[in-house]
Each structure stands twice: as C-alpha cells, then as structure tokens.
Design a protein around this motif. Structure first.
Motif, PDB file in Angstrom:
ATOM      1  N   VAL A  32     -24.904   2.475 -11.977  1.00 13.37           N
ATOM      2  CA  VAL A  32     -25.266   1.277 -12.751  1.00 13.37           C
ATOM      3  C   VAL A  32     -24.206   0.918 -13.802  1.00 13.37           C
ATOM      4  N   LEU A  33     -23.334   1.875 -14.143  1.00 10.94           N
ATOM      5  CA  LEU A  33     -22.294   1.591 -15.140  1.00 10.94           C
ATOM      6  C   LEU A  33     -20.901   1.536 -14.542  1.00 10.94           C
ATOM      7  N   THR A  34     -20.845   1.660 -13.223  1.00  7.07           N
ATOM      8  CA  THR A  34     -19.532   1.729 -12.559  1.00  7.07           C
ATOM      9  C   THR A  34     -18.709   0.451 -12.798  1.00  7.07           C
TER      10      THR A  34
ATOM     11  N   TYR B 257      -3.976   8.824  -5.024  1.00  5.82           N
ATOM     12  CA  TYR B 257      -5.116   9.432  -5.714  1.00  5.82           C
ATOM     13  C   TYR B 257      -5.127  10.929  -5.460  1.00  5.82           C
ATOM     14  N   THR B 258      -5.789  11.618  -6.361  1.00  6.03           N
ATOM     15  CA  THR B 258      -5.932  13.054  -6.213  1.00  6.03           C
ATOM     16  C   THR B 258      -7.363  13.452  -6.553  1.00  6.03           C
ATOM     17  N   GLY B 259      -7.759  14.621  -6.105  1.00  8.39           N
ATOM     18  CA  GLY B 259      -9.126  15.088  -6.325  1.00  8.39           C
ATOM     19  C   GLY B 259      -9.290  16.381  -5.573  1.00  8.39           C
ATOM     20  N   ARG B 260     -10.537  16.780  -5.346  1.00 12.30           N
ATOM     21  CA  ARG B 260     -10.730  18.057  -4.672  1.00 12.30           C
ATOM     22  C   ARG B 260     -10.606  17.945  -3.153  1.00 12.30           C
TER      23      ARG B 260
ATOM     24  N   GLY C  95     -16.617   2.129 -22.519  1.00 14.19           N
ATOM     25  CA  GLY C  95     -16.515   1.836 -21.088  1.00 14.19           C
ATOM     26  C   GLY C  95     -17.727   1.115 -20.517  1.00 14.19           C
ATOM     27  N   SER C  96     -18.909   1.593 -20.827  1.00 15.46           N
ATOM     28  CA  SER C  96     -20.124   1.015 -20.217  1.00 15.46           C
ATOM     29  C   SER C  96     -20.816   0.017 -21.149  1.00 15.46           C
ATOM     30  N   ALA C  97     -20.122  -0.353 -22.236  1.00 20.04           N
ATOM     31  CA  ALA C  97     -20.805  -1.136 -23.280  1.00 20.04           C
ATOM     32  C   ALA C  97     -20.876  -2.636 -23.000  1.00 20.04           C
TER      33      ALA C  97
ATOM     34  N   VAL D 139      -4.563   7.391  -9.338  1.00 22.38           N
ATOM     35  CA  VAL D 139      -5.909   7.572  -9.896  1.00 22.38           C
ATOM     36  C   VAL D 139      -6.300   9.044  -9.756  1.00 22.38           C
ATOM     37  N   ILE D 140      -6.570   9.674 -10.879  1.00 23.85           N
ATOM     38  CA  ILE D 140      -7.021  11.068 -10.849  1.00 23.85           C
ATOM     39  C   ILE D 140      -8.549  11.056 -10.824  1.00 23.85           C
ATOM     40  N   GLY D 141      -9.111  11.341  -9.655  1.00 24.24           N
ATOM     41  CA  GLY D 141     -10.573  11.314  -9.479  1.00 24.24           C
ATOM     42  C   GLY D 141     -11.025   9.981  -8.906  1.00 24.24           C
ATOM     43  N   LEU D 142     -10.940   9.866  -7.572  1.00 26.12           N
ATOM     44  CA  LEU D 142     -11.344   8.601  -6.936  1.00 26.12           C
ATOM     45  C   LEU D 142     -12.841   8.664  -6.602  1.00 26.12           C
ATOM     46  N   GLY D 143     -13.650   8.803  -7.649  1.00 25.42           N
ATOM     47  CA  GLY D 143     -15.106   8.812  -7.475  1.00 25.42           C
ATOM     48  C   GLY D 143     -15.624   7.383  -7.546  1.00 25.42           C
ATOM     49  N   ARG D 144     -16.873   7.242  -7.977  1.00 36.82           N
ATOM     50  CA  ARG D 144     -17.472   5.893  -8.062  1.00 36.82           C
ATOM     51  C   ARG D 144     -16.608   4.976  -8.926  1.00 36.82           C
ATOM     52  N   ILE D 145     -16.285   5.443 -10.145  1.00 36.74           N
ATOM     53  CA  ILE D 145     -15.534   4.597 -11.076  1.00 36.74           C
ATOM     54  C   ILE D 145     -14.067   4.485 -10.656  1.00 36.74           C
ATOM     55  N   GLY D 146     -13.479   5.599 -10.223  1.00 34.94           N
ATOM     56  CA  GLY D 146     -12.076   5.572  -9.792  1.00 34.94           C
ATOM     57  C   GLY D 146     -11.854   4.560  -8.683  1.00 34.94           C
ATOM     58  N   LEU D 147     -12.758   4.536  -7.714  1.00 35.16           N
ATOM     59  CA  LEU D 147     -12.624   3.588  -6.601  1.00 35.16           C
ATOM     60  C   LEU D 147     -12.800   2.146  -7.091  1.00 35.16           C
TER      61      LEU D 147
ATOM     62  N   VAL E 190      -6.894   8.184 -15.429  1.00 34.78           N
ATOM     63  CA  VAL E 190      -7.776   9.354 -15.310  1.00 34.78           C
ATOM     64  C   VAL E 190      -9.226   8.894 -15.275  1.00 34.78           C
ATOM     65  N   SER E 191      -9.910   9.198 -14.168  1.00 35.98           N
ATOM     66  CA  SER E 191     -11.327   8.810 -14.051  1.00 35.98           C
ATOM     67  C   SER E 191     -12.148   9.938 -13.418  1.00 35.98           C
ATOM     68  N   CYS E 192     -11.689  11.161 -13.625  1.00 33.27           N
ATOM     69  CA  CYS E 192     -12.434  12.305 -13.071  1.00 33.27           C
ATOM     70  C   CYS E 192     -13.498  12.759 -14.062  1.00 33.27           C
ATOM     71  N   SER E 193     -14.380  13.628 -13.597  1.00 34.22           N
ATOM     72  CA  SER E 193     -15.356  14.207 -14.525  1.00 34.22           C
ATOM     73  C   SER E 193     -14.693  15.354 -15.296  1.00 34.22           C
TER      74      SER E 193
ATOM     75  N   PHE F  50     -22.041  14.483 -17.499  1.00 25.91           N
ATOM     76  CA  PHE F  50     -23.043  15.483 -17.913  1.00 25.91           C
ATOM     77  C   PHE F  50     -22.384  16.755 -18.441  1.00 25.91           C
ATOM     78  N   ASP F  51     -21.147  16.585 -18.934  1.00 26.70           N
ATOM     79  CA  ASP F  51     -20.417  17.736 -19.476  1.00 26.70           C
ATOM     80  C   ASP F  51     -21.003  18.222 -20.793  1.00 26.70           C
ATOM     81  N   HIS F  52     -21.906  17.433 -21.383  1.00 25.89           N
ATOM     82  CA  HIS F  52     -22.563  17.873 -22.628  1.00 25.89           C
ATOM     83  C   HIS F  52     -23.809  18.713 -22.337  1.00 25.89           C
TER      84      HIS F  52
HETATM   85  P1  NDP Z   1     -17.981  10.684  -9.808  1.00 25.85           P
HETATM   86  O1  NDP Z   1     -18.655  11.998  -9.718  1.00 25.85           O
HETATM   87  O2  NDP Z   1     -18.260   9.646  -8.787  1.00 25.85           O
HETATM   88  O3  NDP Z   1     -16.400  10.891  -9.843  1.00 25.85           O
HETATM   89  C1  NDP Z   1     -15.822  11.982 -10.456  1.00 25.85           C
HETATM   90  C2  NDP Z   1     -14.525  12.248  -9.753  1.00 25.85           C
HETATM   91  O4  NDP Z   1     -13.881  13.325 -10.422  1.00 25.85           O
HETATM   92  C3  NDP Z   1     -14.691  12.649  -8.295  1.00 25.85           C
HETATM   93  O5  NDP Z   1     -13.929  11.801  -7.495  1.00 25.85           O
HETATM   94  C4  NDP Z   1     -14.126  14.053  -8.257  1.00 25.85           C
HETATM   95  O6  NDP Z   1     -13.376  14.285  -7.108  1.00 25.85           O
HETATM   96  C5  NDP Z   1     -13.180  14.028  -9.436  1.00 25.85           C
HETATM   97  N1  NDP Z   1     -12.800  15.380  -9.793  1.00 25.85           N
HETATM   98  C6  NDP Z   1     -13.605  16.445 -10.048  1.00 25.85           C
HETATM   99  N2  NDP Z   1     -12.846  17.528 -10.273  1.00 25.85           N
HETATM  100  C7  NDP Z   1     -11.559  17.126 -10.163  1.00 25.85           C
HETATM  101  C8  NDP Z   1     -10.308  17.780 -10.274  1.00 25.85           C
HETATM  102  N3  NDP Z   1     -10.248  19.083 -10.546  1.00 25.85           N
HETATM  103  N4  NDP Z   1      -9.181  17.055 -10.100  1.00 25.85           N
HETATM  104  C9  NDP Z   1      -9.247  15.739  -9.821  1.00 25.85           C
HETATM  105  N5  NDP Z   1     -10.399  15.071  -9.675  1.00 25.85           N
HETATM  106  C10 NDP Z   1     -11.537  15.756  -9.855  1.00 25.85           C
HETATM  107  O7  NDP Z   1     -18.296  10.143 -11.272  1.00 25.85           O
HETATM  108  P2  NDP Z   1     -18.115   8.660 -11.851  1.00 25.85           P
HETATM  109  O8  NDP Z   1     -16.945   8.029 -11.195  1.00 25.85           O
HETATM  110  O9  NDP Z   1     -19.407   7.966 -11.838  1.00 25.85           O
HETATM  111  O10 NDP Z   1     -17.755   9.020 -13.379  1.00 25.85           O
HETATM  112  C11 NDP Z   1     -16.589   9.756 -13.675  1.00 25.85           C
HETATM  113  C12 NDP Z   1     -16.529  10.119 -15.135  1.00 25.85           C
HETATM  114  O11 NDP Z   1     -16.226   8.986 -15.917  1.00 25.85           O
HETATM  115  C13 NDP Z   1     -17.826  10.647 -15.747  1.00 25.85           C
HETATM  116  O12 NDP Z   1     -17.996  12.013 -15.463  1.00 25.85           O
HETATM  117  C14 NDP Z   1     -17.622  10.379 -17.216  1.00 25.85           C
HETATM  118  O13 NDP Z   1     -17.011  11.496 -17.810  1.00 25.85           O
HETATM  119  C15 NDP Z   1     -16.655   9.215 -17.245  1.00 25.85           C
HETATM  120  N6  NDP Z   1     -17.266   7.979 -17.741  1.00 25.85           N
HETATM  121  C16 NDP Z   1     -16.741   7.407 -18.872  1.00 25.85           C
HETATM  122  C17 NDP Z   1     -17.243   6.220 -19.334  1.00 25.85           C
HETATM  123  C18 NDP Z   1     -16.688   5.598 -20.552  1.00 25.85           C
HETATM  124  O14 NDP Z   1     -17.433   4.943 -21.274  1.00 25.85           O
HETATM  125  N7  NDP Z   1     -15.411   5.731 -20.829  1.00 25.85           N
HETATM  126  C19 NDP Z   1     -18.357   5.535 -18.666  1.00 25.85           C
HETATM  127  C20 NDP Z   1     -18.823   6.225 -17.492  1.00 25.85           C
HETATM  128  C21 NDP Z   1     -18.276   7.401 -17.061  1.00 25.85           C
HETATM  129  P3  NDP Z   1     -14.023  15.056  -5.849  1.00 25.85           P
HETATM  130  O15 NDP Z   1     -15.077  14.148  -5.355  1.00 25.85           O
HETATM  131  O16 NDP Z   1     -12.882  15.237  -4.938  1.00 25.85           O
HETATM  132  O17 NDP Z   1     -14.578  16.322  -6.394  1.00 25.85           O
END
Ligand code: NDP
Ligand code: DGY
Length: 317
Positions: free
Chosen positions: A96-98, A172-175, A284-286, A148-156, A203-206, A75-77
């Motif tokens: 749904v796109l993870t 992994y790294t993150g906040r 990625g989600s296509a 993995v930079i950003g172990l969120g839904r997709i990172g995991l 890299v899979s962070c937001s 949602f960076d846009h």
């Molecule tokens: P999540 O919110 O689950 O994961 C985002 C991750 O980014 C979190 O783990 C968060 O860590 C991490 N993060 C935030 N700030 C930092 C930082 N400063 N340093 C390191 N890590 C950080 O989102 P999703 O996994 O669902 O999606 C991630 C991104 O993937 C989306 O925002 C989108 O940009 C991109 N995306 C790309 C696609 C493609 O087609 N290529 C398809 C779908 C998504 P913490 O929890 O510790 O804050």
C-alpha cells in the motif's frame, strides 16, 4: 498523555465485541517507560517504526499478547526471533506504500543529482548573477546506468519509474535473481559490479544483519567519482561517517537520504553541512492517502489478530 482503558466498541462481522484500548495520544513517540507500563497484560499492540519492540517489551506485555501490528512495511524494529518464540502474530503494511515511496525516491534522486536545493538557495541569497554555461551543472539520468540494491516491491517500482527517463542499463542485486526484473530489463549482477558500474546507486533493501553497514568506506571507494548515492531504505544500511568522507573528499558526487541514523538527525550533524548531501525526514510513504490506507490496514491486521482470523497482511515468521 496516556489515556488508559478508554472503551472502544469494535464491529467485526458477524460478531460485535468490545475491548479496552490504551492510546498514546500524540505524534511524539511513546516514552519507553510508558510503553512498558501501558503494554502490561495487552492482547494486541499497534506500534510505529520508532517503537523498538524487543524482549523487554514482550516480557512487560506478558503471555496475553498474541498480535503486534506495525504501521510500516519495514520490521527491523521488531525482535522477530523473540516474537516467533512466543507464538505472537505480526501484521505489517506491504504494497500500500510502494507507489508513494517509489515516487519520493525518484523525487529525491532528481533533487539530489540536479542540485535543486543549491539552486533554490542561490536564487534566495543573491548568488544568481546571470546565466553561466557551467554554473550548477550536474548529472542527469539520460543514458545512465542505475543500480538498485534490493529489487523488492519498492525497488521494482523505483526502476519502473526511472526507466522512462532514458536509463540505459538497470542493474540490480539481492539474494537471488527476480523474474519480475525482466519488466525493466534488469540485469542481476554481484554487488561489486553494481557499485563500480552505476551512475546512480539506489538502496531499497530491507535492513537485516546482512545489509547493516553495507554501504561503507570500501563500498563508496568503488563508486565512480561522478556517481550519486540514494537511500530510502533504513539509515543503518549506511555507515554515515564513511559516507561523509566519500562526499567531502569528492569520492562520490552526491547523496540523497530519506533515512538516517539516528532519526531525527541532529541539526549539527556533519552530513548537514555538505552542499552535495540532501537529507529528508523519512517521508517516503507520507502522502495523505497512503498514510490513511496504511492506518486502516494496521487496524484491520490488529483486529484480525485479536479475533484469531486471517490478517489482510500478515508477516510470515
Ligand atoms: P521487500 O521485502 O519487497 O524488498 C526488500 C528487498 O531487500 C528484497 O528485494 C530483498 O531481496 C532485498 N534484500 C534483502 N537482503 C538483501 C541483501 N543482503 N542484499 C541486497 N538486497 C537484499 O520490501 P519493500 O520493497 O516493500 O520495502 C523495502 C524496505 O524499504 C523496507 O524494509 C523499509 O525498510 C524501507 N521503506 C522505507 C520507506 C521510507 O519511508 N523511506 C517506506 C517504505 C519502506 P531478496 O528478495 O533477493 O531477498
Ligand atoms: C516503512 O513502512 O517501513 C516506512 O519506513 C515508513 O512508511
């Protein structure tokens, strides 16, 4: 083609209501001027990640606007501060796109590290003369360290898929550390450690102000010369000039990007001249099923926002 005010009847249990629907009926992004004109007076806005929704669009929409639903998890846009200030709700498409995005990331990683595009090209251009011991050798995942930079839904989900390839250490790294990292034996480390020790940096962070330009000259200079860089998050996390420098000087082995700045990347962009850089057009989600579910979720988020009910996936502002 901008077909304003076609009438759509929407059934929302238990009531049926109708609303005017303006549709940009094309896969090409809606031109800014059309968006500004078409959004005037709207109560809801369904947008794509290529639509920059900032104060100008919100002002053009006016006070009626109460919901924005984006066909994306990123949602960076969206100018979140402005949206919040105006009390507008936001729907998005997490989860749904993870799987599809993680799968594509693994595909890109293997394509890049095993030099598949180069191999395919050599078969076609006659460069394949015979089997040679060191020809097109590359780096594999077995016994490697993946960061993995950003172990969120997709990172995991990426980590889960990579582990069975024989990955030895998963950093992994993150906040903050993530309890769910245990599932993949993930080690929470500072960014500096991750960059220095990983054979694969994924890299899979937001994209946020903190992550914008995170992967720059200093970052690449700490990576091993044999390491591979993969980005499926957002192009702006990477300084592409610095990446070009790192790839062309042999500072790092290779890079795979599903996202770039800008999108599309101009066909004469320096990164596209490199054999050790694989660039995909943000796919990625296509998959058909994922895009179908994303579309349905986006529509349902919009409807819930319009009717003031609970959204299936509301972004907490
Ligand atoms: P999540 O919110 O689950 O994961 C985002 C991750 O980014 C979190 O783990 C968060 O860590 C991490 N993060 C935030 N700030 C930092 C930082 N400063 N340093 C390191 N890590 C950080 O989102 P999703 O996994 O669902 O999606 C991630 C991104 O993937 C989306 O925002 C989108 O940009 C991109 N995306 C790309 C696609 C493609 O087609 N290529 C398809 C779908 C998504 P913490 O929890 O510790 O804050
Ligand atoms: C997203 O959802 O953020 C992707 O970039 C496209 O699916």
């Amino acid at each position: 083609r901008y077909s304003l005010a076609s009438l759509l009847h929407l059934k929302v249990s238990p009531v049926t209501f109708s609303c005017n629907l303006s549709v940009w009926d094309s896969d090409e992004p809606v031109p800014r001027a059309e968006l500004l004109k078409g959004v005037a007076g709207a109560h809801g806005l369904l947008c794509l990640l290529s639509d920059k929704i900032d104060a100008e669009v919100l002002d053009a929409a006016g006070p009626n606007l109460k919901v924005i639903s984006t066909l994306s998890v990123g949602f960076d846009h969206l100018a979140i501060d402005e949206i919040k200030k105006r009390g507008i709700r936001v729907g998005y498409t997490p989860d749904v796109l993870t799987d599809a995005t993680a799968e594509l990331t693994v595909a890109l990683l293997l394509t890049t590290c095993r030099r598949l595009p180069e191999g395919v090209e050599e078969v076609k251009n006659g460069g394949w003369s015979t089997w040679k011991p060191l020809w097109l050798c590359s780096y594999g995942l077995s016994g490697s360290t993946v960061g993995v930079i950003g172990l969120g839904r997709i990172g995991l989900a990426i980590a889960r898929r990579l582990k069975p390839f024989g990955v030895k250490r998963l950093l992994y790294t993150g906040r903050q550390p993530k309890p769910q990292a245990q599932e993949v034996d993930g080690e929470y480390v500072p960014l500096d450690t991750l960059v220095r020790e990983s054979d694969f940096v994924v890299v899979s962070c937001s994209l946020t102000p903190d992550t914008q330009g995170l992967c720059d000259k200093t970052f690449f200079s700490k990576m091993k010369k044999t390491s591979v860089f993969i980005n499926t998050s957002r192009g702006a996390v990477v300084n592409q000039e610095d990446l070009f420098g790192a790839l062309s000087s042999g500072q790092i082995a290779a890079a795979g990007l599903d996202v770039t700045t800008p999108e599309p990347l101009p066909t004469d962009h320096p990164l596209l001249s490199l054999k050790n850089c694989v660039v995909l057009p943000h796919i990625g989600s296509a998959t058909y099923s994922t895009r179908g579910v994303m579309s349905e979720l986006t529509a349902n988020n919009l409807l819930a926002g319009l009717t003031g009910s609970e959204m299936p996936s509301e972004l907490k502002l």
